[in-house]
Design a protein around this motif. Structure first.
Motif, PDB file in Angstrom:
ATOM      1  N   MET A   1      10.540   2.036  -5.097  1.00  0.00           N
ATOM      2  CA  MET A   1       9.509   1.038  -5.338  1.00  0.00           C
ATOM      3  C   MET A   1      10.004   0.048  -6.387  1.00  0.00           C
ATOM      4  O   MET A   1      10.581   0.425  -7.400  1.00  0.00           O
ATOM      5  CB  MET A   1       8.231   1.709  -5.847  1.00  0.00           C
ATOM      6  N   SER A   2       9.780  -1.226  -6.109  1.00  0.00           N
ATOM      7  CA  SER A   2      10.235  -2.265  -7.017  1.00  0.00           C
ATOM      8  C   SER A   2       9.447  -2.207  -8.316  1.00  0.00           C
ATOM      9  O   SER A   2       8.280  -1.826  -8.353  1.00  0.00           O
ATOM     10  CB  SER A   2      10.045  -3.638  -6.346  1.00  0.00           C
ATOM     11  N   GLU A   3      10.126  -2.628  -9.415  1.00  0.00           N
ATOM     12  CA  GLU A   3       9.448  -2.659 -10.699  1.00  0.00           C
ATOM     13  C   GLU A   3       8.719  -3.975 -10.912  1.00  0.00           C
ATOM     14  O   GLU A   3       8.042  -4.138 -11.921  1.00  0.00           O
ATOM     15  CB  GLU A   3      10.465  -2.422 -11.825  1.00  0.00           C
ATOM     16  N   SER A   4       8.868  -4.948  -9.990  1.00  0.00           N
ATOM     17  CA  SER A   4       8.157  -6.212 -10.126  1.00  0.00           C
ATOM     18  C   SER A   4       6.671  -6.002  -9.870  1.00  0.00           C
ATOM     19  O   SER A   4       6.272  -5.036  -9.206  1.00  0.00           O
ATOM     20  CB  SER A   4       8.716  -7.234  -9.137  1.00  0.00           C
ATOM     21  N   PRO A   5       5.825  -6.901 -10.389  1.00  0.00           N
ATOM     22  CA  PRO A   5       4.379  -6.740 -10.184  1.00  0.00           C
ATOM     23  C   PRO A   5       4.035  -6.734  -8.696  1.00  0.00           C
ATOM     24  O   PRO A   5       4.703  -7.393  -7.891  1.00  0.00           O
ATOM     25  CB  PRO A   5       3.800  -7.978 -10.883  1.00  0.00           C
ATOM     26  N   PRO A   6       3.026  -5.986  -8.304  1.00  0.00           N
ATOM     27  CA  PRO A   6       2.660  -5.936  -6.890  1.00  0.00           C
ATOM     28  C   PRO A   6       2.197  -7.291  -6.388  1.00  0.00           C
ATOM     29  O   PRO A   6       1.594  -8.079  -7.127  1.00  0.00           O
ATOM     30  CB  PRO A   6       1.529  -4.911  -6.852  1.00  0.00           C
ATOM     31  N   ALA A   7       2.474  -7.574  -5.119  1.00  0.00           N
ATOM     32  CA  ALA A   7       2.063  -8.832  -4.515  1.00  0.00           C
ATOM     33  C   ALA A   7       0.547  -8.903  -4.419  1.00  0.00           C
ATOM     34  O   ALA A   7      -0.131  -7.870  -4.400  1.00  0.00           O
ATOM     35  CB  ALA A   7       2.685  -8.962  -3.125  1.00  0.00           C
ATOM     36  N   ARG A 116       0.827  -3.812   7.345  1.00  0.00           N
ATOM     37  CA  ARG A 116       1.993  -4.475   7.933  1.00  0.00           C
ATOM     38  C   ARG A 116       2.671  -5.413   6.945  1.00  0.00           C
ATOM     39  O   ARG A 116       3.844  -5.743   7.098  1.00  0.00           O
ATOM     40  CB  ARG A 116       1.565  -5.275   9.170  1.00  0.00           C
ATOM     41  N   GLN A 117       1.917  -5.855   5.941  1.00  0.00           N
ATOM     42  CA  GLN A 117       2.453  -6.826   4.984  1.00  0.00           C
ATOM     43  C   GLN A 117       3.084  -6.174   3.747  1.00  0.00           C
ATOM     44  O   GLN A 117       3.592  -6.875   2.873  1.00  0.00           O
ATOM     45  CB  GLN A 117       1.331  -7.775   4.527  1.00  0.00           C
ATOM     46  N   LEU A 118       3.063  -4.850   3.667  1.00  0.00           N
ATOM     47  CA  LEU A 118       3.616  -4.166   2.500  1.00  0.00           C
ATOM     48  C   LEU A 118       5.133  -4.076   2.570  1.00  0.00           C
ATOM     49  O   LEU A 118       5.732  -4.185   3.644  1.00  0.00           O
ATOM     50  CB  LEU A 118       3.037  -2.753   2.400  1.00  0.00           C
ATOM     51  N   ASP A 119       5.755  -3.830   1.412  1.00  0.00           N
ATOM     52  CA  ASP A 119       7.186  -3.569   1.418  1.00  0.00           C
ATOM     53  C   ASP A 119       7.435  -2.216   2.080  1.00  0.00           C
ATOM     54  O   ASP A 119       6.524  -1.384   2.187  1.00  0.00           O
ATOM     55  CB  ASP A 119       7.752  -3.603  -0.002  1.00  0.00           C
ATOM     56  N   PRO A 120       8.659  -1.960   2.565  1.00  0.00           N
ATOM     57  CA  PRO A 120       8.916  -0.754   3.375  1.00  0.00           C
ATOM     58  C   PRO A 120       8.521   0.553   2.705  1.00  0.00           C
ATOM     59  O   PRO A 120       7.961   1.440   3.358  1.00  0.00           O
ATOM     60  CB  PRO A 120      10.423  -0.822   3.628  1.00  0.00           C
ATOM     61  N   ALA A 121       8.783   0.705   1.401  1.00  0.00           N
ATOM     62  CA  ALA A 121       8.466   1.969   0.735  1.00  0.00           C
ATOM     63  C   ALA A 121       6.958   2.210   0.711  1.00  0.00           C
ATOM     64  O   ALA A 121       6.483   3.303   1.031  1.00  0.00           O
ATOM     65  CB  ALA A 121       9.029   1.971  -0.682  1.00  0.00           C
ATOM     66  N   ALA A 122       6.194   1.184   0.327  1.00  0.00           N
ATOM     67  CA  ALA A 122       4.737   1.332   0.289  1.00  0.00           C
ATOM     68  C   ALA A 122       4.175   1.498   1.696  1.00  0.00           C
ATOM     69  O   ALA A 122       3.245   2.268   1.915  1.00  0.00           O
ATOM     70  CB  ALA A 122       4.105   0.125  -0.390  1.00  0.00           C
ATOM     71  N   GLN A 123       4.757   0.781   2.662  1.00  0.00           N
ATOM     72  CA  GLN A 123       4.283   0.898   4.037  1.00  0.00           C
ATOM     73  C   GLN A 123       4.484   2.305   4.577  1.00  0.00           C
ATOM     74  O   GLN A 123       3.616   2.851   5.265  1.00  0.00           O
ATOM     75  CB  GLN A 123       5.002  -0.108   4.936  1.00  0.00           C
TER      76      GLN A 123
END
Length: 221
Positions: A1-7, A116-123
């Motif tokens: 999971m990215s450390e950047s703020p969630p979209a 469908r719009q989430l990044d792969p790990a969250a999806q």
């Protein structure tokens, strides 16, 4: 999971899904205790409730990994989801099963659209939460057996299922209207295009019709 703020919209999606799983756990456990005709049935529905709670814990952990308080993420959705459960409280075991399968199913389809719009790990994690978890096999088997034993219950359960989908779509529209970032995720690149939102809800209704058929019920008008 990215450390950047969630979209934008991601926290909303995870928050509404987490609260849906939490309330699903609570309601299924209550229905198992109130309505299950046998200990085997009580255990089966309780197992499904346990799965809902495990999913809630997964989502809470994901929110925390994003630096988000799960309670704050869930709070905007408590009224809509609580209202849905109040409006769709089952009166007997068969209604509880139809709600667990068809009612919760259309709600999960709603969240699947946004995922469908989430990044792969969250999806991947959300798709794990949205997996059937044995709900269809358990509910379909028992509802179809009840209809075979007494065909007259089919009409009553078909009306109940239509009420479930109507209430679910109403609350889904309420949530989307109140959370623009989540609505944008639901329709993806089309932004907040109303025609695309209408097509999304048509897909949800079509999937509900397939669940009705699996239960041995007719979708109706």
């Amino acid at each position: 999971m990215s450390e950047s703020p969630p979209a934008p919209g991601v926290v909303d999606l995870l928050g509404v899904l987490a609260y849906a799983e939490l309330t699903g756990f609570l309601r299924m456990a209550e229905d198992a205790s109130r309505f299950a005709p046998t200990l085997t049935d009580r255990a089966a529905l309780s197992d499904l409730a346990s799965t809902e709670h495990a999913h809630f814990r997964l989502l809470s952990g994901l929110l925390e990994s994003l630096g988000v308080d799960p309670e704050q993420a869930m709070e905007p959705f408590t009224a809509a989801l609580d209202d849905w459960h109040v409006q769709t409280a089952p009166s007997d075991w068969l209604e509880a099963l139809v709600k667990a399968y068809a009612g919760n199913g259309i709600a999960l389809d709603f969240y699947r659209e946004a995922a469908r719009q989430l990044d792969p790990a969250a999806q991947d994690l959300v798709n794990e939460v949205l997996a059937d978890g044995g709900r269809s096999e358990f509910a379909v088997e028992r509802v179809r057996a009840a209809i075979e034993a007494d065909p007259k219950v089919s009409g009553r359960l078909a009306l109940w299922a239509r009420r479930l989908v109507g209430e679910a779509l109403s609350q889904g529209q309420r949530i989307a209207a109140g959370r623009p970032a989540l609505a944008a995720m639901l329709v993806g690149a089309h932004g907040e295009d109303l025609a695309e939102i209408g097509r999304m809800f048509a897909r949800l209704t079509e999937a509900h019709g397939k669940r009705m058929a699996a239960l041995g019920l007719t979708p109706g008008p």
